[in-house]
Write an enzyme that holds these catalytic residues in place. Structure first.
Site, PDB file in Angstrom:
ATOM      1  N   PHE A   1      56.661  59.201 -23.928  1.00 42.76           N
ATOM      2  CA  PHE A   1      57.423  59.198 -22.668  1.00 42.76           C
ATOM      3  C   PHE A   1      56.431  58.931 -21.544  1.00 42.76           C
ATOM      4  CE2 PHE A   1      59.540  60.533 -18.906  1.00 42.76           C
ATOM      5  CZ  PHE A   1      60.897  60.346 -19.142  1.00 42.76           C
TER       6      PHE A   1
ATOM      7  N   ASP B   1      47.723  59.338 -20.926  1.00 44.03           N
ATOM      8  CA  ASP B   1      48.742  59.872 -20.031  1.00 44.03           C
ATOM      9  C   ASP B   1      48.763  61.391 -20.212  1.00 44.03           C
ATOM     10  OD1 ASP B   1      51.028  60.835 -18.863  1.00 44.03           O
ATOM     11  OD2 ASP B   1      52.310  59.178 -19.520  1.00 44.03           O
TER      12      ASP B   1
ATOM     13  N   LYS C   1      52.707  66.007 -12.250  1.00 46.43           N
ATOM     14  CA  LYS C   1      53.409  67.287 -12.477  1.00 46.43           C
ATOM     15  C   LYS C   1      52.707  68.494 -11.854  1.00 46.43           C
ATOM     16  CE  LYS C   1      55.938  65.930 -16.652  1.00 46.43           C
ATOM     17  NZ  LYS C   1      57.306  65.829 -16.227  1.00 46.43           N
TER      18      LYS C   1
HETATM   19  C1  LIG Z   1      53.793  62.229 -20.336  1.00 45.29           C
HETATM   20  C2  LIG Z   1      54.579  61.800 -19.144  1.00 45.29           C
HETATM   21  N1  LIG Z   1      54.208  60.710 -18.470  1.00 45.29           N
HETATM   22  C3  LIG Z   1      54.874  60.298 -17.374  1.00 45.29           C
HETATM   23  C4  LIG Z   1      55.983  60.967 -16.925  1.00 45.29           C
HETATM   24  C5  LIG Z   1      56.730  60.485 -15.714  1.00 45.29           C
HETATM   25  O1  LIG Z   1      56.471  61.319 -14.654  1.00 45.29           O
HETATM   26  P1  LIG Z   1      57.464  61.342 -13.370  1.00 45.29           P
HETATM   27  O2  LIG Z   1      58.755  61.906 -13.833  1.00 45.29           O
HETATM   28  O3  LIG Z   1      56.740  62.204 -12.376  1.00 45.29           O
HETATM   29  O4  LIG Z   1      57.579  59.939 -12.892  1.00 45.29           O
HETATM   30  C6  LIG Z   1      56.402  62.107 -17.600  1.00 45.29           C
HETATM   31  C7  LIG Z   1      57.601  62.848 -17.140  1.00 45.29           C
HETATM   32  O5  LIG Z   1      58.139  63.697 -17.768  1.00 45.29           O
HETATM   33  C8  LIG Z   1      55.692  62.542 -18.741  1.00 45.29           C
HETATM   34  O6  LIG Z   1      56.059  63.628 -19.430  1.00 45.29           O
END
Ligand SMILES: Cc1ncc(COP(=O)(O)O)c(C=O)c1O
Length: 462
Positions: A153, A239, A268
């Protein structure tokens, strides 16, 4: 000056107006779903790991706003720092000055993350961090292809969504980035095959896949991945939007995997639970490939990037992570949590595995073998593959006052990601709650299953 208080008070008296207004002007389906799942509570206050409703109920937050509330809700130090920042009247987003706090936060992040990472690009969301990583990787390598792992994700903007193979998220949004291709998570041979032609700018992946159900990498995986990426001139981008900021016990999860990525994305928890902010950490030479001359000084930028409230929130968050030793806490509490949950395996036929790192944890269930449960589970599965997981979340919420979440890419997994300051007693509440729900499922069968089938018909479109 407008006084918002009378408006808020009036609104609080009439919650159904708020719901109706939200449904009318924002998203009616969300209201319907929450209501059907019994999660539509009137939360009026949140402090530490606790959520309080207007009816005097208290819930413990094992969802943490998808990982935002690592410090707990309403942390007094972060709140005070933000109030001071607001009251300082310092300029926040002039776009023609050197922001006072961005350098400070960038230096602290780079020091914590590791020696290879020496520059930071700030954004406002995890998705924006991922989008930025795609651009920086392409500019540096002069290649277009981005490789990612199945089940990951990375966010729902077009570029980030291009790095997610799950059909449910992608369907209906037209063609995404064409130069993006996936490999199975944990498969080194597939990765090598994807990179061998030396066309890939980056391999972008979570060190631990969150939405996939807290899927951990096989032993030695990340060290080998780094070697393969280096062999073919592909940048390794981790990520750590969900796994970073001490969630797994170390500042980055990758610190436990003996790997030094070329770029890392954080978001986050960096917000302190208040102000959206993300950070893309990278090597110096990657940064230079984009900001290559004075003429290109702002070729990649965003209006809200480096705003002083976001920077202050990030700095305050780092202060709290350090002063409260939340990484150490995540490690020790996480070990106990998994040990005690794992003791349920074998006692209940539907619990398959407990896994995680630090306070990034999940329980995986499995279809039952005994005949009576098999029939009930079969009916659930037929109604909707996600019904069992949603019913588990709902029952845990109602019976044990624990807010948790089903993994979006693996319906048989429940994620448990509390604030890192969660207490031993709150962990016990979750462990006992899971046991109670399993008892309801396997021993006193009727309520869980009959209620589930009713809800399945209503909420999940079955
Ligand atoms: C691993 C990961 N990367 C990127 C994102 C995307 O972040 P955002 O919702 O702040 O755009 C998330 C969101 O849950 C995530 O869990």
């Amino acid at each position: 000056m407008p006084n918002p208080n009378p408006r808020l008070e009036a609104a609080a008296k009439n919650w159904s107006d708020i719901e109706e207004q939200y449904a009318r002007f924002v998203n009616p389906q969300w209201v319907k779903l929450l209501t059907a799942l019994g999660l539509n509570k009137r939360f009026v206050r949140s402090v530490g790991a606790e959520l309080f409703t207007d009816e005097g109920e208290t819930y413990v937050d094992f969802l943490s706003g998808y990982g935002v509330y690592a410090l707990g809700h309403s942390h007094p130090y972060v709140t005070q720092q933000l109030i001071e920042e607001l009251q300082s009247q310092r300029p926040s987003m002039l776009q023609s000055h050197i922001p006072a706090l961005a350098g400070q936060l960038a230096e602290r992040l780079c020091t914590l993350a590791g020696p290879k990472l020496e520059k930071v690009y700030f954004g406002s969301s995890g998705s924006e961090g991922v989008e930025s990583a795609i651009k920086f990787a392409r500019a540096f390598t002069k290649r277009d292809l981005i490789v990612f792992a199945d089940g990951g994700f990375h966010g729902l903007t077009c570029g980030s969504l291009s790095l997610m193979s799950n059909h449910w998220w992608r369907e209906g949004f037209g063609p995404l980035l064409l130069d993006a291709g996936s490999v199975p998570f944990g498969d080194l041979e597939a990765l090598e095959a994807a990179l061998r032609k030396k066309q890939a700018a980056a391999f972008i992946c979570e060190p631990i896949q969150g939405e996939c159900g807290v899927r951990l990498p096989p032993p030695g995986y990340w060290k080998e991945v780094a070697a393969i990426c280096q062999r073919y001139g592909t940048l390794l981008v981790l990520d750590e939007v969900q796994s970073g900021m001490c969630r797994t016990g170390t500042f980055l999860a990758s610190h436990q995997y003996d790997v030094e990525p070329d770029m890392v994305i954080l978001a986050k928890a960096l917000s302190g639970g208040h102000i959206p902010v993300s950070a893309l950490l990278m090597r110096n030479d990657i940064n230079r490939a984009v900001y290559s001359s004075v003429d290109k000084a702002f070729v990649h930028a965003s209006t809200f990037s480096e705003n002083s409230l976001a920077m202050r929130a990030g700095l305050a968050t780092l202060d709290v992570l350090e002063s409260e030793k939340l990484g150490d806490r995540a490690r020790t509490l996480g070990e106990r949590f998994r040990r005690e949950l794992s003791a349920l395996i074998g006692k209940y036929e539907m619990i398959k595995e407990v896994r995680g790192l630090g306070l990034f944890n999940a329980i995986e269930f499995q279809p039952p073998q005994s005949l009576s449960l098999k029939l009930l589970y079969g009916a659930f599965h037929k109604a909707h593959p996600g019904l069992f997981g949603q019913m588990f979340v709902k029952t845990l919420f109602e019976e044990a006052k624990i807010l948790a979440q089903m993994a979006g890419h693996n319906y048989l997994v429940i994620k448990l990601i509390p604030p890192l300051m969660v207490s031993d007693a709150q962990l016990d509440q979750a462990i006992n709650g899971v046991r109670r729900v399993l008892d309801m499922i396997e021993n006193s069968k009727t309520h869980f299953w009959t209620q589930g089938l009713k809800i399945g018909a209503k909420a999940l479109g079955a």
